[in-house]
Design a protein around this motif. Structure first.
Motif, PDB file in Angstrom:
ATOM      1  N   HIS A  66      -7.720  -1.335 -59.481  1.00 35.10           N
ATOM      2  CA  HIS A  66      -6.326  -1.412 -59.041  1.00 35.10           C
ATOM      3  C   HIS A  66      -5.927  -0.187 -58.211  1.00 35.10           C
ATOM      4  O   HIS A  66      -5.354  -0.321 -57.128  1.00 35.10           O
ATOM      5  N   HIS A  70      -5.011  -0.263 -54.279  1.00 35.96           N
ATOM      6  CA  HIS A  70      -3.607   0.059 -53.992  1.00 35.96           C
ATOM      7  C   HIS A  70      -3.483   1.071 -52.848  1.00 35.96           C
ATOM      8  O   HIS A  70      -2.529   1.017 -52.064  1.00 35.96           O
ATOM      9  N   CYS A  77      -7.800  -3.451 -46.202  1.00 39.01           N
ATOM     10  CA  CYS A  77      -7.724  -4.613 -47.104  1.00 39.01           C
ATOM     11  C   CYS A  77      -8.385  -5.832 -46.460  1.00 39.01           C
ATOM     12  O   CYS A  77      -9.151  -6.555 -47.115  1.00 39.01           O
ATOM     13  N   LYS A  99     -12.735 -10.055 -59.497  1.00 42.04           N
ATOM     14  CA  LYS A  99     -11.759  -9.048 -59.932  1.00 42.04           C
ATOM     15  C   LYS A  99     -11.179  -8.314 -58.718  1.00 42.04           C
ATOM     16  O   LYS A  99      -9.971  -8.101 -58.634  1.00 42.04           O
ATOM     17  N   HIS A 101     -11.102  -9.426 -55.641  1.00 39.03           N
ATOM     18  CA  HIS A 101     -10.325 -10.396 -54.864  1.00 39.03           C
ATOM     19  C   HIS A 101      -8.921 -10.546 -55.447  1.00 39.03           C
ATOM     20  O   HIS A 101      -7.932 -10.555 -54.721  1.00 39.03           O
ATOM     21  N   SER A 102      -8.831 -10.642 -56.758  1.00 37.34           N
ATOM     22  CA  SER A 102      -7.533 -10.795 -57.418  1.00 37.34           C
ATOM     23  C   SER A 102      -6.618  -9.609 -57.130  1.00 37.34           C
ATOM     24  O   SER A 102      -5.448  -9.780 -56.775  1.00 37.34           O
ATOM     25  N   GLN A 103      -7.146  -8.393 -57.265  1.00 39.06           N
ATOM     26  CA  GLN A 103      -6.344  -7.194 -57.012  1.00 39.06           C
ATOM     27  C   GLN A 103      -5.990  -7.062 -55.534  1.00 39.06           C
ATOM     28  O   GLN A 103      -4.883  -6.670 -55.189  1.00 39.06           O
ATOM     29  N   LEU A 105      -5.724  -9.537 -53.338  1.00 37.86           N
ATOM     30  CA  LEU A 105      -4.739 -10.572 -53.024  1.00 37.86           C
ATOM     31  C   LEU A 105      -3.347 -10.115 -53.453  1.00 37.86           C
ATOM     32  O   LEU A 105      -2.373 -10.301 -52.720  1.00 37.86           O
ATOM     33  N   GLU A 106      -3.270  -9.479 -54.616  1.00 37.32           N
ATOM     34  CA  GLU A 106      -1.983  -8.969 -55.107  1.00 37.32           C
ATOM     35  C   GLU A 106      -1.396  -7.944 -54.141  1.00 37.32           C
ATOM     36  O   GLU A 106      -0.205  -7.945 -53.865  1.00 37.32           O
ATOM     37  N   LYS A 107      -2.236  -7.064 -53.608  1.00 40.54           N
ATOM     38  CA  LYS A 107      -1.745  -6.022 -52.696  1.00 40.54           C
ATOM     39  C   LYS A 107      -1.530  -6.559 -51.284  1.00 40.54           C
ATOM     40  O   LYS A 107      -0.497  -6.342 -50.678  1.00 40.54           O
ATOM     41  N   GLY A 109      -1.743  -9.794 -50.046  1.00 38.55           N
ATOM     42  CA  GLY A 109      -1.091 -11.091 -49.868  1.00 38.55           C
ATOM     43  C   GLY A 109      -1.984 -12.129 -49.227  1.00 38.55           C
ATOM     44  O   GLY A 109      -3.101 -11.860 -48.796  1.00 38.55           O
TER      45      GLY A 109
END
Length: 123
Positions: A66, A70, A77, A99, A101-103, A105-107, A109
């Motif tokens: 994360h 971030h 990204c 894992k 990819h998930s983080q 995607l969160e940052k 979009g």
């Protein structure tokens, strides 16, 4: 004088190795994602950079994902997203890639995914 692609790859690898030896994973990640060889016509150069990125990603622990993601720029990204998809295509450490990819995607979009899937310049 500009460096050859091979010289740039060797320099990138030595810079990443130095960062990893100092446990500086944030800079190692930034270095390996900066200016990827997307315009190279050599698959060997692209594969060489892929191995450098893989080395950095495999050094990252779950707890670090994360924070490292971030701190990435939007361009970094998008480059990382390209590499994650390339890793998934090779079935290389899929659990870690999901894992990341998930983080990511969160940052970054959904726009990052769209840009990566529509960009003709591959890593």
């Amino acid at each position: 004088l500009s460096m050859t692609e091979e010289e740039e790859l060797l320099l990138r690898n030595s810079q990443v190795e130095e960062c990893l030896s100092k446990k500086d994973k944030a800079n190692a990640l930034r270095i390996c994602l900066d200016n990827p060889p997307v315009n190279s016509k050599s698959e060997d150069i692209k594969d060489g950079n892929f191995l450098i990125v893989e080395k950095v990603l495999l050094a990252i622990t779950d707890a670090e994902i994360h924070g490292l993601i971030h701190d990435l720029s939007p361009d970094a990204c998008d480059v990382l997203m390209k590499y994650i998809y390339k890793f998934m295509g090779k079935c290389s450490n899929s659990a870690l890639m999901l894992k990341l990819h998930s983080q990511l995607l969160e940052k970054a979009g959904i726009g990052s995914i769209v840009r990566v899937l529509t960009d003709r310049k591959m890593v």
